[in-house]
Motif scaffolding. Sequence first.
Motif, mmCIF file in Angstrom:
data_model
loop_
_atom_site.group_PDB
_atom_site.id
_atom_site.type_symbol
_atom_site.label_atom_id
_atom_site.label_comp_id
_atom_site.label_asym_id
_atom_site.label_seq_id
_atom_site.Cartn_x
_atom_site.Cartn_y
_atom_site.Cartn_z
ATOM 1 N N VAL A 122 0.605 -1.718 -0.548
ATOM 2 C CA VAL A 122 0.063 -0.351 0.088
ATOM 3 C C VAL A 122 1.037 1.394 0.022
ATOM 4 O O VAL A 122 1.874 1.076 0.507
ATOM 5 N N LYS A 123 0.452 2.360 -0.408
ATOM 6 C CA LYS A 123 1.626 3.685 -0.839
ATOM 7 C C LYS A 123 1.112 3.910 0.527
ATOM 8 O O LYS A 123 0.266 4.649 1.155
ATOM 9 N N LEU A 124 2.309 5.185 0.555
ATOM 10 C CA LEU A 124 2.390 5.802 2.478
ATOM 11 C C LEU A 124 2.206 7.223 1.726
ATOM 12 O O LEU A 124 3.707 7.538 1.705
ATOM 13 N N LEU A 125 1.487 7.901 2.475
ATOM 14 C CA LEU A 125 1.876 8.819 2.382
ATOM 15 C C LEU A 125 1.878 10.034 3.955
ATOM 16 O O LEU A 125 1.662 9.214 4.753
ATOM 17 N N PHE A 126 3.610 10.426 3.669
ATOM 18 C CA PHE A 126 4.537 10.649 5.291
ATOM 19 C C PHE A 126 3.310 11.981 5.549
ATOM 20 O O PHE A 126 4.458 12.894 4.725
ATOM 21 N N ASP A 127 3.084 12.268 6.438
ATOM 22 C CA ASP A 127 2.488 14.231 6.437
ATOM 23 C C ASP A 127 2.889 14.874 8.008
ATOM 24 O O ASP A 127 2.391 14.166 8.797
ATOM 25 N N ILE A 128 4.401 14.682 7.327
ATOM 26 C CA ILE A 128 5.212 14.786 8.843
ATOM 27 C C ILE A 128 4.861 15.403 9.592
ATOM 28 O O ILE A 128 5.377 15.515 11.129
ATOM 29 N N ARG A 129 4.731 17.023 9.970
ATOM 30 C CA ARG A 129 3.708 18.382 10.714
ATOM 31 C C ARG A 129 4.972 18.829 11.908
ATOM 32 O O ARG A 129 4.725 19.325 12.545
ATOM 33 N N GLY A 130 5.953 18.217 11.271
ATOM 34 C CA GLY A 130 7.384 18.894 11.308
ATOM 35 C C GLY A 130 8.409 17.758 12.069
ATOM 36 O O GLY A 130 7.916 16.335 11.426
ATOM 37 N N PHE A 131 9.959 18.025 12.475
ATOM 38 C CA PHE A 131 10.371 17.298 12.522
ATOM 39 C C PHE A 131 10.823 17.171 14.295
ATOM 40 O O PHE A 131 10.580 17.690 15.339
ATOM 41 N N TRP A 132 9.880 15.875 14.151
ATOM 42 C CA TRP A 132 9.440 15.693 15.707
ATOM 43 C C TRP A 132 10.431 15.715 16.440
ATOM 44 O O TRP A 132 10.379 15.535 17.967
ATOM 45 N N ALA A 133 11.343 14.592 16.504
ATOM 46 C CA ALA A 133 12.250 14.427 16.763
ATOM 47 C C ALA A 133 13.241 15.316 18.104
ATOM 48 O O ALA A 133 13.368 15.599 18.642
#
Length: 405
Positions: A122-133
Amino acid sequence: MTSLIYISYDGICEALGQSQIIPYLKRLSDKYRIHIISYEKPKDYKNKKRIFSLRANLKDFDIEWTPMLYHKSPSVLATIFDILKGQFITMRIARRLKAEILHVRSYIPALIALPTKKLTGVKLLFDIRGFWADERVDGGIWQRNSIIYRIVKRLERYLFIEADHVVTLTESSVSEIKSFNYWKNISPKITVIPTCADLEKFIPPKKTPDFDKFIFGYVGSFGTWYMLEETIALFSAILELRPQARMIVINRNEHELVKTSFIRAGIPIERIEITKCSHNEVSYHIQRMHAASVLIRPCFSKIASAPTKLAEYLGCSVPCVGTHEVGDMEKVLEGDGIGVILRNFDLKAIREAAIKIVTLAESSDVRARCRDIAVSRFSLNKGVEAYRLIYSNLINSQDKRKLIS
């Protein structure tokens, strides 16, 4: 109809879910069969009446929803438990729906989705919302040399490489993402979709607020990056210019902290209004404002941040005071002439910012410009269309792959 699963580690019962998840998915549901997996805080998860009502509302748009209980402590173990349980649930739902897209909101949902992507394609859309770490480090939660930070940064690398498409909130973060040293010959597919607002709800007031009663405003929580003391200092400087000014603070859970901080700063209690309201009522209070604060502490991780309140203020025609090196805020506020940027936080700079924002707020055309910029940059409809295009491209690329195979 294409099936997709949307995974969020934030609850859709919360204000963020109501403003930044549900409005998008309702509009997208006309062309996509959507199933939401969200992690709800215990008080929301146990509110059966609320859960039932929201599920019924989503069903009107043919959106299915699996609410999961969010676990907070012990911190790392609780998160691992949530991830493992989410991976099992996601796999089961993906197989039932024959899902073609996994749209994940930030890093933990991406980890939840990975096994399903690897096993089903399945295709993965990575909506990062910011640099979490890096947000965890900049917020004082983790140390940059800690084991957990290093582990998450390695996982971040893996998530970016595995993603079929990346969405980021700011233009400022694109060059940073492309500079990561692990891309080699891969050119990441990146789309910028800033935090948008429903501009059918966040609209200008029918009548411009009375300038004899200047109102400065703030929406949201304080702490970590959101600068309470500096916001108070800014309002204090505005009071020197407009002694009858008032400040409205729309805040859910920090009323005592906010009230105590204003009193400690010597601001008369009758000059402030601290209130709690539903998301549907926020626009009414913003419409009462002449200017507003969106002060965020500058740090590396904030180059990928686009605060929701900025889009909501501008939608209601309210100019703002923001900070430099935070997403695209400097470009939006100063570049488009609809706000003031603070580059340091000494008393002189704050007083100068107060003069500028009061002058700007009282200018004849600024409110119209604020609305125009909101429509051109932060319209929910534009955000939805950007997601539609990404979904379409992901499906088309999948179809081409099937033809080739």
